[in-house]
Structures are given as C-alpha cells and as structure tokens.
Write an enzyme that holds these catalytic residues in place. Sequence first.
Site, PDB file in Angstrom:
ATOM      1  N   CYS A  71       0.827  -1.208   0.000  1.00 12.49           N
ATOM      2  CA  CYS A  71       0.000   0.000   0.000  1.00 12.49           C
ATOM      3  C   CYS A  71       0.866   1.264   0.000  1.00 12.49           C
ATOM      4  CB  CYS A  71      -0.977  -0.048   1.168  1.00 12.49           C
ATOM      5  SG  CYS A  71      -2.320   1.163   1.031  1.00 12.49           S
ATOM      6  N   HIS A  73      -3.692  -5.165  -0.375  1.00 12.91           N
ATOM      7  CA  HIS A  73      -3.422  -5.725   0.953  1.00 12.91           C
ATOM      8  C   HIS A  73      -3.468  -7.257   0.933  1.00 12.91           C
ATOM      9  CE1 HIS A  73      -3.537  -1.997   3.419  1.00 12.91           C
ATOM     10  NE2 HIS A  73      -4.203  -1.559   2.361  1.00 12.91           N
ATOM     11  N   GLU A  86      -2.533  -9.179   3.199  1.00 13.03           N
ATOM     12  CA  GLU A  86      -2.929  -9.659   4.529  1.00 13.03           C
ATOM     13  C   GLU A  86      -4.434  -9.599   4.713  1.00 13.03           C
ATOM     14  OE1 GLU A  86      -3.405  -5.388   5.113  1.00 13.03           O
ATOM     15  OE2 GLU A  86      -2.031  -6.623   3.949  1.00 13.03           O
TER      16      GLU A  86
END
Length: 376
Positions: free
Chosen positions: A260, A350, A352
């Site tokens: 990001c 992202h 994650e």
Amino acid sequence: MSKAVLVLEDGRVFTGRPFGATGQALGEAVFSTGMSGYQETLTDPSYHRQIVVATAPQIGNTGWNGEDSESRGERIWVAGYAVRDPSPRASNWRATGTLEDELIRQRIVGIAGIDTRAVVRHLRSRGSMKAGVFSDGALAEPADLIARVRAQQSMLGADLAGEVSTAEPYVVEPDGPPGVSRFTVAALDLGIKTNTPRNFARRGIRCHVLPASTTFEQIAELNPHGVFLSNGPGDPATADHVVALTREVLGAGIPLFGICFGNQILGRALGLSTYKMVFGHRGINIPVVDHATGRVAVTAQNHGFALQGEAGQSFATPFGPAVVSHTCANDGVVEGVKLVDGRAFSVQYHPEAAAGPHDAEYLFDQFVELMAGEGR
C-alpha cells in the site's frame, strides 16, 4: 429526533441523525465498498483523518468484538463515519457490544439515515473532498459549517505517517517454540495493520515493528534478513525521510517488501512520481493483474494516491532495471512495482486482507523465499 449533517467542501449538505458520538468531525470524505469488515475498516490506521461513507446499506449487524481490530488497543482511526441504516443490536456470537456503543466510547462522531448512494455518486463524479459531520452543539448555519470544512488541511500534501506510527519499537514473536525463528524482519510502521505481523509470525518470522522515524543505522543494528514497508495514511510525496531510508536499504542489498503506502514509497525510491486519485480504491473486491503471469487476484484495497506508470512499463533506476508488475483491471492504476533482479517488490493492495479475500497471501511466501535466497 436529534439532527446531524454531513457537509461537503463544495457546499452539498446531507441531513440525517447522530450515530455514535455527537459533536464535530472533520476529514476527507471517502467511500468504502466493502459489504463486510466494517470493524477492520474503522480500525485501519490508513483511514486516519478520513470520514468514511459505507456503501453497504446496513452496518453494525455483527456488533463489535475483541478480535477483528486492525490497530493496537482496538483504536478507531477514522475521523467520522456515515451510514444508511445502522443495526440497533449486535447479532454475532463473538460480539462484545454494539458498533454504536464503541463509537460513543471512542468519541467518534457519525451520521446515519442519509442517502449514502447519493453521497457516493457525488464523490465518484466530483472526487473525494474535505467534509465534516456536525451534530448537537456543533450545529450552526450552513455557511458557517461550510467555512469550517474548507478551512481544514487538504489530504494533498498531508504528512500523516508519524501520527499513526508506534512511538516505540516492539517485537512480534514467531509462532512455534519460544526463541526459534526462521528470519528477522524490520517492519517500518507507517500505519501498519496488526494482521501483517501475524502473517510473518505464522511463517516463523520475528518481526521488529519500528517507528516511521527510524534510521538506516537503527535497522542495520538488527541485522534483519528483510525490510518491510507498511500501509499508512497521507500523501506519499511528503515522505522524503522514508524514501531516503528505502534507498539506503536498496543500496545495502537487503530484501524489501512493501504494501500500500509502502508500494508508493518503493516507487518513489525507484524514481516514479505519485498523484492523488479522483476517489481512490477502497473495497475488498478489486481485481488486479499480475503482468508476469497474466493471473488476476481479487484484492482488498484502501488508497487515495497512486504511482504514475503503465502496465508492464520498464524503467532504469540506480539499483538496476525495474518494472510496473501489477495494474488494476478496472482502471489501469499501478498496483505493484519491482526490481527485475527480484530483491525488492511491492504491491498497492493488501495481501494480509483483514477484511477481504486471501488471493494474494502468497506474496508473504514470496518474501520468505527472497530472504532465503531462492527468489533472487
């Protein structure tokens, strides 16, 4: 019934009722298209100084719990929250309370009962803009409220990483036997989400989370196998210290991975420029093309700035040739860059998740392979 208003910089006013705390909230109005994961959204430090408009018509159905927050201490980072139809009760076995109770506890000013579809259409056509939510004693004549909104600092040129970063370093130990780790990663906290160190821990990695002001000398003292650049809020064009630090890491040949805001930092370190998007990417179903494989991943995203570049673009850097590795399938926005030799790479989305799909979680394994010397 009490009154609340959402006031936009261009003079548009939406009237509803208070939701959460009452008073005044100022920030940039943005919208998030996720149909779920509102707790993760509210606690994501990347939303610092932003008023989030939820496109999902119902918000709060599953209440609030002690497991899903993406910030330390469950802190809510959004400046304000705008929803259509908040649930009056929590219906989930993990819930410890309602969303509104948590907003009140953390003094987050919100508004409900507005036509969020109209707000989103307005922001899509006019772009994200300064805004304010006002209720109770903060209410005043429209001209006064508009003046307050316009007087706040723009997100363009805002240096915010230091406002959300940890003040002191801390360590997230790897899962498994105590004292045993495969690798050590130095993670620069520019607004890091808690699920990122968890992903490292699950892979047996000790993660040193460091303040945004960390120097290269302090990183070198840890002798890390890799360096990670986290997500975070603000304008990447202001992050000169982190860009210079990244260049030192690249010059030392330490493997590097960014997510990001970290993608924008690596891009700047490699010589690319950034720009402010019209309304950004904020959601959990955004398709991204990997130009090395042609495969598409459905990703979670939250960014209002992006790198200048085109799909597959190659460019020279002081650290060797680099390439734009990923772009958004919807609009062609740059979603990843990397050095051709593989020792540094980053993505705008992202992997994650939290909340969102796990299509791109393999990137953590790619970083592990890089640190092991298998990805060079």
